[in-house]
Design an enzyme around this catalytic site. Structure first.
Site, PDB file in Angstrom:
ATOM      1  N   SER A  35       0.813  -1.227   0.000  1.00 19.18           N
ATOM      2  CA  SER A  35       0.000   0.000   0.000  1.00 19.18           C
ATOM      3  C   SER A  35       0.844   1.272   0.000  1.00 19.18           C
ATOM      4  O   SER A  35       1.698   1.454   0.849  1.00 19.18           O
ATOM      5  CB  SER A  35      -0.879   0.060   1.252  1.00 19.18           C
ATOM      6  OG  SER A  35      -1.682  -1.064   1.341  1.00 19.18           O
ATOM      7  N   HIS A  67      -3.696   0.864  -4.246  1.00 22.15           N
ATOM      8  CA  HIS A  67      -3.127  -0.145  -5.137  1.00 22.15           C
ATOM      9  C   HIS A  67      -3.542   0.187  -6.563  1.00 22.15           C
ATOM     10  O   HIS A  67      -4.714   0.125  -6.906  1.00 22.15           O
ATOM     11  CB  HIS A  67      -3.625  -1.534  -4.761  1.00 22.15           C
ATOM     12  CG  HIS A  67      -3.085  -2.018  -3.458  1.00 22.15           C
ATOM     13  ND1 HIS A  67      -1.937  -2.752  -3.348  1.00 22.15           N
ATOM     14  CD2 HIS A  67      -3.534  -1.841  -2.200  1.00 22.15           C
ATOM     15  CE1 HIS A  67      -1.703  -3.017  -2.080  1.00 22.15           C
ATOM     16  NE2 HIS A  67      -2.660  -2.474  -1.362  1.00 22.15           N
ATOM     17  N   HIS A  89      -5.203  -9.339  -1.989  1.00 21.84           N
ATOM     18  CA  HIS A  89      -5.203  -9.768  -0.582  1.00 21.84           C
ATOM     19  C   HIS A  89      -6.236 -10.860  -0.336  1.00 21.84           C
ATOM     20  O   HIS A  89      -7.247 -10.933  -1.044  1.00 21.84           O
ATOM     21  CB  HIS A  89      -5.527  -8.576   0.334  1.00 21.84           C
ATOM     22  CG  HIS A  89      -4.507  -7.487   0.306  1.00 21.84           C
ATOM     23  ND1 HIS A  89      -4.503  -6.492  -0.659  1.00 21.84           N
ATOM     24  CD2 HIS A  89      -3.448  -7.219   1.119  1.00 21.84           C
ATOM     25  CE1 HIS A  89      -3.485  -5.676  -0.437  1.00 21.84           C
ATOM     26  NE2 HIS A  89      -2.824  -6.090   0.633  1.00 21.84           N
ATOM     27  N   TYR A  91      -8.335 -10.850   1.957  1.00 23.99           N
ATOM     28  CA  TYR A  91      -9.607 -10.241   2.369  1.00 23.99           C
ATOM     29  C   TYR A  91     -10.482  -9.795   1.198  1.00 23.99           C
ATOM     30  O   TYR A  91     -11.643  -9.440   1.384  1.00 23.99           O
ATOM     31  CB  TYR A  91      -9.380  -9.073   3.345  1.00 23.99           C
ATOM     32  CG  TYR A  91      -8.533  -7.928   2.838  1.00 23.99           C
ATOM     33  CD1 TYR A  91      -9.002  -7.038   1.870  1.00 23.99           C
ATOM     34  CD2 TYR A  91      -7.266  -7.702   3.355  1.00 23.99           C
ATOM     35  CE1 TYR A  91      -8.231  -5.981   1.413  1.00 23.99           C
ATOM     36  CE2 TYR A  91      -6.473  -6.643   2.913  1.00 23.99           C
ATOM     37  CZ  TYR A  91      -6.966  -5.795   1.945  1.00 23.99           C
ATOM     38  OH  TYR A  91      -6.195  -4.759   1.501  1.00 23.99           O
ATOM     39  N   GLU A  92      -9.942  -9.847  -0.017  1.00 24.12           N
ATOM     40  CA  GLU A  92     -10.763  -9.527  -1.187  1.00 24.12           C
ATOM     41  C   GLU A  92     -11.691 -10.694  -1.554  1.00 24.12           C
ATOM     42  O   GLU A  92     -12.625 -10.517  -2.344  1.00 24.12           O
ATOM     43  CB  GLU A  92      -9.871  -9.129  -2.361  1.00 24.12           C
ATOM     44  CG  GLU A  92      -9.187  -7.788  -2.087  1.00 24.12           C
ATOM     45  CD  GLU A  92      -8.090  -7.449  -3.088  1.00 24.12           C
ATOM     46  OE1 GLU A  92      -8.426  -7.055  -4.213  1.00 24.12           O
ATOM     47  OE2 GLU A  92      -6.901  -7.578  -2.737  1.00 24.12           O
ATOM     48  N   ALA A 119       3.065  -2.708   4.232  1.00 25.26           N
ATOM     49  CA  ALA A 119       2.809  -1.778   5.323  1.00 25.26           C
ATOM     50  C   ALA A 119       2.374  -2.616   6.522  1.00 25.26           C
ATOM     51  O   ALA A 119       1.553  -3.513   6.375  1.00 25.26           O
ATOM     52  CB  ALA A 119       1.694  -0.817   4.933  1.00 25.26           C
ATOM     53  N   MET A 206      -1.496  -7.779   6.575  1.00 33.62           N
ATOM     54  CA  MET A 206      -2.517  -8.596   5.902  1.00 33.62           C
ATOM     55  C   MET A 206      -2.031  -9.152   4.572  1.00 33.62           C
ATOM     56  O   MET A 206      -2.831  -9.419   3.674  1.00 33.62           O
ATOM     57  CB  MET A 206      -3.773  -7.758   5.675  1.00 33.62           C
ATOM     58  CG  MET A 206      -4.336  -7.143   6.936  1.00 33.62           C
ATOM     59  SD  MET A 206      -5.800  -6.165   6.603  1.00 33.62           S
ATOM     60  CE  MET A 206      -5.932  -5.200   8.137  1.00 33.62           C
ATOM     61  N   SER A 207      -0.730  -9.317   4.427  1.00 29.05           N
ATOM     62  CA  SER A 207      -0.209  -9.816   3.141  1.00 29.05           C
ATOM     63  C   SER A 207       1.010 -10.689   3.375  1.00 29.05           C
ATOM     64  O   SER A 207       1.225 -11.199   4.476  1.00 29.05           O
ATOM     65  CB  SER A 207       0.152  -8.624   2.243  1.00 29.05           C
ATOM     66  OG  SER A 207       1.248  -7.906   2.777  1.00 29.05           O
ATOM     67  N   ASN A 230       2.108   2.364  11.391  1.00 26.57           N
ATOM     68  CA  ASN A 230       1.317   2.706  12.581  1.00 26.57           C
ATOM     69  C   ASN A 230       1.698   1.715  13.672  1.00 26.57           C
ATOM     70  O   ASN A 230       2.289   0.670  13.386  1.00 26.57           O
ATOM     71  CB  ASN A 230      -0.183   2.602  12.263  1.00 26.57           C
ATOM     72  CG  ASN A 230      -0.537   1.237  11.704  1.00 26.57           C
ATOM     73  OD1 ASN A 230      -0.397   1.004  10.499  1.00 26.57           O
ATOM     74  ND2 ASN A 230      -0.942   0.334  12.559  1.00 26.57           N
ATOM     75  N   HIS A 242      -6.941   3.257   7.662  1.00 25.80           N
ATOM     76  CA  HIS A 242      -6.167   2.955   6.460  1.00 25.80           C
ATOM     77  C   HIS A 242      -5.465   4.204   5.923  1.00 25.80           C
ATOM     78  O   HIS A 242      -4.404   4.109   5.304  1.00 25.80           O
ATOM     79  CB  HIS A 242      -7.092   2.349   5.398  1.00 25.80           C
ATOM     80  CG  HIS A 242      -6.381   1.802   4.199  1.00 25.80           C
ATOM     81  ND1 HIS A 242      -5.374   0.855   4.293  1.00 25.80           N
ATOM     82  CD2 HIS A 242      -6.516   2.053   2.875  1.00 25.80           C
ATOM     83  CE1 HIS A 242      -4.926   0.577   3.081  1.00 25.80           C
ATOM     84  NE2 HIS A 242      -5.604   1.290   2.202  1.00 25.80           N
TER      85      HIS A 242
HETATM   86 CL1  6GU Z   1      -2.091  -2.832  13.049  1.00 29.38          CL
HETATM   87  N1  6GU Z   1      -2.806  -4.752  11.468  1.00 29.38           N
HETATM   88  C1  6GU Z   1      -2.928  -5.350  10.282  1.00 29.38           C
HETATM   89  N2  6GU Z   1      -3.527  -6.552  10.243  1.00 29.38           N
HETATM   90  N3  6GU Z   1      -2.474  -4.827   9.142  1.00 29.38           N
HETATM   91  C2  6GU Z   1      -1.871  -3.634   9.209  1.00 29.38           C
HETATM   92  C3  6GU Z   1      -1.716  -2.952  10.404  1.00 29.38           C
HETATM   93  C4  6GU Z   1      -2.213  -3.562  11.549  1.00 29.38           C
HETATM   94  N4  6GU Z   1      -1.071  -1.784  10.153  1.00 29.38           N
HETATM   95  C5  6GU Z   1      -0.840  -1.752   8.834  1.00 29.38           C
HETATM   96  N5  6GU Z   1      -1.322  -2.873   8.259  1.00 29.38           N
END
Ligand code: 6GU
Length: 267
Positions: A35, A67, A89, A91-92, A119, A206-207, A230, A242
């Site tokens: 991302s 993306h 991903h 989740y898609e 990320a 998530m990847s 973050n 996001h």
């Molecule tokens: Cl805190 N969690 C997840 N699952 N994906 C992220 C994230 C956190 N920060 C960026 N991508």
């Protein structure tokens, strides 16, 4: 048999179209960008060919914000580098085969090295937003494997020590961490973050984990680089969104790109 039910045939077909559309008979190394990393691609090099993922069979344009779904062919220091700007991903909802189709296309196109970026949320005490972290290992928390139907692949040294050594030679200040791969699309609860920390995770996202496994199974060497965009849930008390992920990616893209460029040159 249709190509959709045979992942290797689907990847082979996409690699064939890729060669046609880029004019490059082979690619040597692939970089999958997460991302908000588009400006990093520009630091790696100037593409000699640029296409949309939707031009390649088996690819669905990634739906996540940030993306763009572009594929670049970039010459760097005698190598032909395939850059994928965006990924699919879990989740898609398209299934794990869609998630790893890009990596399988890259290995079918000749890539012996797969560079995965993402990320991530930081879990470890002292991690800073904007910090790049080398992935040393992962926890696949998705319950899925891209190898269902195949058999038994060794994942020792999945994130190649050789490539991490090169990266730390380029930038000795780089830290390493264990990446927990989640199915998403929700961020974690604070209790889940405490669980992941107890299990040894330093980063969460998530990847990456499915792609790393598929790359290894195809015989490629894997490199993983997270950008801490973050801190994970419950660490600061602030809610996650996001948008901050995209903004942190943009802010760090130059440094990320320079690091990736040096790695690609020496890999
Ligand atoms: Cl805190 N969690 C997840 N699952 N994906 C992220 C994230 C956190 N920060 C960026 N991508």
């Amino acid at each position: 048999p249709s190509t959709t039910s045979d992942p290797a045939a689907a990847a082979g077909a996409a690699a064939g179209t890729l060669a046609e559309l880029t004019g490059a008979a082979q690619h040597d190394l692939a970089v999958i960008l997460g991302s908000g990393w588009r400006p990093a691609a520009e630091e790696i090099g100037t593409p000699t060919a640029e296409l949309s993922m939707s031009e390649l069979p088996g690819f669905t344009a990634p739906s996540a914000v940030g993306h763009s779904g572009q594929v670049w062919s970039v010459p760097v220091a005698g190598k032909q580098v395939l850059i994928m700007l965006g990924r699919t991903h879990l989740y898609e909802g398209g299934g794990v085969e869609k998630v790893v189709h890009g990596v399988r296309t890259a290995t079918a196109a000749g890539c012996g090295t797969i560079v995965l970026t993402n990320a991530a949320g930081g879990l470890r005490q002292g991690m800073q937003v904007g910090q790049p972290v080398l992935i040393s290992d992962h926890l696949n928390m998705t319950t899925w494997s891209p190898l269902v139907g195949a058999r038994f692949t060794d994942l020792t040294d999945l994130y190649a020590q050789r490539l991490r050594d090169i990266a730390r030679d380029v930038d000795p200040s780089l830290e390493e961490g264990v990446y927990a791969g989640m199915a998403g699309p929700h961020f974690e609860t604070p209790a889940e973050i405490r669980m992941l920390r107890a299990l040894g995770a330093d980063l969460v996202g998530m990847s990456t984990v499915q792609e790393a496994i598929a790359a290894r199974a195809a015989g490629a060497e894997v490199f993983g680089l997270s950008l801490v965009t973050n801190l994970a849930a419950g660490i600061t008390g602030e809610p996650l969104n996001h948008q901050e992920v995209l903004e942190a990616g943009k802010a760090a893209a130059g440094r990320m790109g320079k690091l990736l460029r040096s790695l690609v040159e020496r890999a």
